[in-house]
Design a protein around this motif. Sequence first.
Motif, PDB file in Angstrom:
ATOM      1  N   CYS A  97       1.287  -1.136  -0.115  1.00 11.47           N
ATOM      2  CA  CYS A  97       0.439   0.142   0.345  1.00 11.47           C
ATOM      3  C   CYS A  97       0.854   1.348   0.111  1.00 11.47           C
ATOM      4  CB  CYS A  97      -0.824  -0.297   1.282  1.00 11.47           C
ATOM      5  SG  CYS A  97      -2.133  -0.793   1.155  1.00 11.47           S
ATOM      6  N   ARG A  98      -0.012   2.548   0.031  1.00  8.80           N
ATOM      7  CA  ARG A  98       1.202   3.432  -0.338  1.00  8.80           C
ATOM      8  C   ARG A  98      -0.367   4.206  -0.227  1.00  8.80           C
ATOM      9  NH1 ARG A  98       5.540   5.617  -3.800  1.00  8.80           N
ATOM     10  NH2 ARG A  98       5.784   3.513  -4.020  1.00  8.80           N
ATOM     11  N   VAL A  99       0.139   5.267   1.150  1.00 13.71           N
ATOM     12  CA  VAL A  99      -0.771   5.474   1.165  1.00 13.71           C
ATOM     13  C   VAL A  99      -0.796   7.407   1.739  1.00 13.71           C
ATOM     14  CG1 VAL A  99      -2.322   6.500   3.439  1.00 13.71           C
ATOM     15  CG2 VAL A  99      -2.444   3.927   2.465  1.00 13.71           C
ATOM     16  N   HIS A 100      -1.025   8.033   1.589  1.00 17.83           N
ATOM     17  CA  HIS A 100      -0.417   9.516   1.348  1.00 17.83           C
ATOM     18  C   HIS A 100      -1.027  10.912   1.388  1.00 17.83           C
ATOM     19  CE1 HIS A 100       2.476  12.721   0.615  1.00 17.83           C
ATOM     20  NE2 HIS A 100       1.655  13.567   0.145  1.00 17.83           N
ATOM     21  N   ALA A 101      -1.024  11.886   2.117  1.00 15.62           N
ATOM     22  CA  ALA A 101      -2.041  12.631   2.793  1.00 15.62           C
ATOM     23  C   ALA A 101      -1.597  14.230   2.293  1.00 15.62           C
ATOM     24  CB  ALA A 101      -2.449  12.400   4.199  1.00 15.62           C
ATOM     25  N   PHE A 102      -2.700  14.660   1.715  1.00 14.58           N
ATOM     26  CA  PHE A 102      -2.184  15.682   0.724  1.00 14.58           C
ATOM     27  C   PHE A 102      -2.864  17.277   1.880  1.00 14.58           C
ATOM     28  CE2 PHE A 102      -2.439  13.240  -2.892  1.00 14.58           C
ATOM     29  CZ  PHE A 102      -1.115  13.565  -3.604  1.00 14.58           C
ATOM     30  N   LYS A 103      -1.535  18.012   2.079  1.00 17.00           N
ATOM     31  CA  LYS A 103      -1.851  19.034   3.140  1.00 17.00           C
ATOM     32  C   LYS A 103      -1.239  20.926   2.252  1.00 17.00           C
ATOM     33  CE  LYS A 103      -1.867  16.626   6.121  1.00 17.00           C
ATOM     34  NZ  LYS A 103      -2.953  16.133   7.141  1.00 17.00           N
ATOM     35  N   ALA A 104      -1.382  21.149   2.242  1.00 10.72           N
ATOM     36  CA  ALA A 104      -0.974  22.483   1.969  1.00 10.72           C
ATOM     37  C   ALA A 104       0.120  22.588   1.203  1.00 10.72           C
ATOM     38  CB  ALA A 104      -0.914  23.841   2.911  1.00 10.72           C
ATOM     39  N   PRO A 105       0.501  22.473  -0.582  1.00  7.94           N
ATOM     40  CA  PRO A 105       1.361  22.977  -1.326  1.00  7.94           C
ATOM     41  C   PRO A 105       2.682  23.809  -0.686  1.00  7.94           C
ATOM     42  CG  PRO A 105       0.045  24.370  -1.925  1.00  7.94           C
ATOM     43  CD  PRO A 105      -0.690  23.248  -1.207  1.00  7.94           C
ATOM     44  N   THR A 106       4.159  23.151  -0.903  1.00  7.49           N
ATOM     45  CA  THR A 106       4.847  23.663  -0.339  1.00  7.49           C
ATOM     46  C   THR A 106       5.432  24.447  -1.077  1.00  7.49           C
ATOM     47  OG1 THR A 106       6.873  21.853  -1.204  1.00  7.49           O
ATOM     48  CG2 THR A 106       5.644  21.774   1.287  1.00  7.49           C
ATOM     49  N   GLY A 107       6.299  24.687  -0.511  1.00  6.63           N
ATOM     50  CA  GLY A 107       7.079  25.549  -1.491  1.00  6.63           C
ATOM     51  C   GLY A 107       7.645  25.725  -2.830  1.00  6.63           C
ATOM     52  N   GLU A 108       8.025  24.086  -2.885  1.00  8.49           N
ATOM     53  CA  GLU A 108       8.707  24.021  -4.124  1.00  8.49           C
ATOM     54  C   GLU A 108       7.879  22.563  -4.693  1.00  8.49           C
ATOM     55  OE1 GLU A 108      11.476  19.844  -5.053  1.00  8.49           O
ATOM     56  OE2 GLU A 108      11.125  20.067  -3.088  1.00  8.49           O
ATOM     57  N   GLU A 109       6.278  22.355  -4.455  1.00 14.95           N
ATOM     58  CA  GLU A 109       5.745  22.564  -5.004  1.00 14.95           C
ATOM     59  C   GLU A 109       4.600  22.827  -5.918  1.00 14.95           C
ATOM     60  OE1 GLU A 109       4.089  18.321  -1.823  1.00 14.95           O
ATOM     61  OE2 GLU A 109       3.381  20.599  -1.838  1.00 14.95           O
ATOM     62  N   LEU A 110       5.021  24.501  -5.238  1.00 17.54           N
ATOM     63  CA  LEU A 110       4.428  25.531  -6.395  1.00 17.54           C
ATOM     64  C   LEU A 110       4.741  25.599  -7.409  1.00 17.54           C
ATOM     65  CD1 LEU A 110       2.991  27.679  -2.538  1.00 17.54           C
ATOM     66  CD2 LEU A 110       1.124  26.196  -4.615  1.00 17.54           C
ATOM     67  N   ARG A 111       6.317  25.831  -7.318  1.00 16.31           N
ATOM     68  CA  ARG A 111       7.131  26.206  -8.491  1.00 16.31           C
ATOM     69  C   ARG A 111       6.794  24.859  -9.461  1.00 16.31           C
ATOM     70  NH1 ARG A 111      10.605  27.177  -3.696  1.00 16.31           N
ATOM     71  NH2 ARG A 111      11.833  24.827  -3.706  1.00 16.31           N
ATOM     72  N   HIS A 112       5.899  23.865  -9.473  1.00 12.07           N
ATOM     73  CA  HIS A 112       5.815  22.835 -10.494  1.00 12.07           C
ATOM     74  C   HIS A 112       4.462  23.316 -10.436  1.00 12.07           C
ATOM     75  CE1 HIS A 112       9.659  21.276  -8.993  1.00 12.07           C
ATOM     76  NE2 HIS A 112       9.437  20.893  -9.617  1.00 12.07           N
ATOM     77  N   ASP A 113       3.939  23.011 -11.717  1.00 10.19           N
ATOM     78  CA  ASP A 113       2.599  22.138 -11.866  1.00 10.19           C
ATOM     79  C   ASP A 113       1.290  21.212 -11.153  1.00 10.19           C
ATOM     80  OD1 ASP A 113       1.212  19.496 -13.667  1.00 10.19           O
ATOM     81  OD2 ASP A 113       3.333  19.607 -13.702  1.00 10.19           O
ATOM     82  N   PHE A 114       0.542  22.077 -10.260  1.00 14.17           N
ATOM     83  CA  PHE A 114      -0.494  21.648  -9.540  1.00 14.17           C
ATOM     84  C   PHE A 114      -0.287  20.011  -9.033  1.00 14.17           C
ATOM     85  CE2 PHE A 114      -3.679  21.503 -12.637  1.00 14.17           C
ATOM     86  CZ  PHE A 114      -4.734  20.279 -11.969  1.00 14.17           C
ATOM     87  N   LEU A 115      -0.225  18.931 -10.510  1.00 17.19           N
ATOM     88  CA  LEU A 115      -0.127  17.693 -10.632  1.00 17.19           C
ATOM     89  C   LEU A 115       1.441  16.822  -9.642  1.00 17.19           C
ATOM     90  CD1 LEU A 115      -2.067  16.766 -13.483  1.00 17.19           C
ATOM     91  CD2 LEU A 115      -3.399  16.768 -11.459  1.00 17.19           C
ATOM     92  N   TRP A 116       1.910  18.290 -10.083  1.00 22.54           N
ATOM     93  CA  TRP A 116       3.495  17.608  -9.975  1.00 22.54           C
ATOM     94  C   TRP A 116       3.512  16.561  -8.976  1.00 22.54           C
ATOM     95  CZ3 TRP A 116       7.257  18.660  -5.959  1.00 22.54           C
ATOM     96  CH2 TRP A 116       8.427  17.887  -6.545  1.00 22.54           C
ATOM     97  N   ARG A 117       2.938  16.771  -7.821  1.00 21.44           N
ATOM     98  CA  ARG A 117       3.296  16.398  -6.711  1.00 21.44           C
ATOM     99  C   ARG A 117       2.164  14.900  -6.390  1.00 21.44           C
ATOM    100  NH1 ARG A 117       0.312  19.524  -1.823  1.00 21.44           N
ATOM    101  NH2 ARG A 117      -1.475  19.622  -2.771  1.00 21.44           N
ATOM    102  N   VAL A 118       1.224  14.810  -7.313  1.00 23.39           N
ATOM    103  CA  VAL A 118       0.664  14.167  -7.088  1.00 23.39           C
ATOM    104  C   VAL A 118       1.033  12.853  -7.703  1.00 23.39           C
ATOM    105  CG1 VAL A 118      -1.802  13.248  -7.813  1.00 23.39           C
ATOM    106  CG2 VAL A 118      -1.475  15.680  -7.406  1.00 23.39           C
TER     107      VAL A 118
END
Length: 283
Positions: A97-118
């Motif tokens: 299993c791979r469980v991930h809880a998404f929080k408010a995006p980090t600074g690094e994540e905001l520098r990419h498109d919104f699907l990058w972290r997903v």
Amino acid sequence: MTRKSELRKLLRLPPGEPVVLAAHDTAATPGAPGGKRVSLADAARTGKKLARLQERLWAAGTAGDRRRVLLVLQGMDTSGKGGTVKHVIGHLDPSGCRVHAFKAPTGEELRHDFLWRVRRELPEPGEIGVFDRSHYEDVLVARVRHLVPPAVVGSRYGLINDFERALAEDGVTVIKCFLHLSPEEQRRRLLRRLDRPDKRWKFAPSDIDERARWPAYQEAYELALEHCSAPYAPWYLVPADHKWYRNWAVGRLLLEHLRELDPRYPEAGFDVARCRERLLKET
């Protein structure tokens, strides 16, 4: 009682049709085998079946089967995303299993498109992935809090559809569950968090502020459920006022999908008889 195999039909939202959340009873229990006691017992049996199927999926993945499952859980605060993970996914082997809880995006994540972290958190072949919140935050919170221009939010629906279509074509079974909670039940759950010292860590004063945005969130969800539901990635509306029903329903939906995949243990890539003979000859 509706046959259990039909739960997907009962809870699936018709793709592309307008959604009016107020028309759906948050305390309903469609398809449940009975009341709370009966459904809890059935959920326990479902958990054992899920564990066996997950092992088969994981085993098949080690032999080149690229299929995997992505369970997306969305809902208002206290709707039970974390509780569902605990009570449904808790039956499964963590190694698959791979469980991930998404929080408010980090600074690094905001520098990419919104699907990058997903994309970074997607399940590998043979795995069951679970998203506690997901890429839908970028058409929900982003819309309600005006984090980006409306035109940007509007463009994201199509990008999400393309993303989920690509996942399906690559062997990912996408199961999206909207946990439908009433504002009255949310208030009761928030009050319980305040009343219990062991639950206060889950509470923040901003939770009260967010309740003032309830109509805006309902509208944002209705648009997301309408624009991003397709045969390859449908939305299931799960009434969530009753925790026992929510857990039973999500477990049953996952079971139905895994049964349809019908993963198989891989054939041995070695001489079983010869290996057995060697072991028996050991001194």
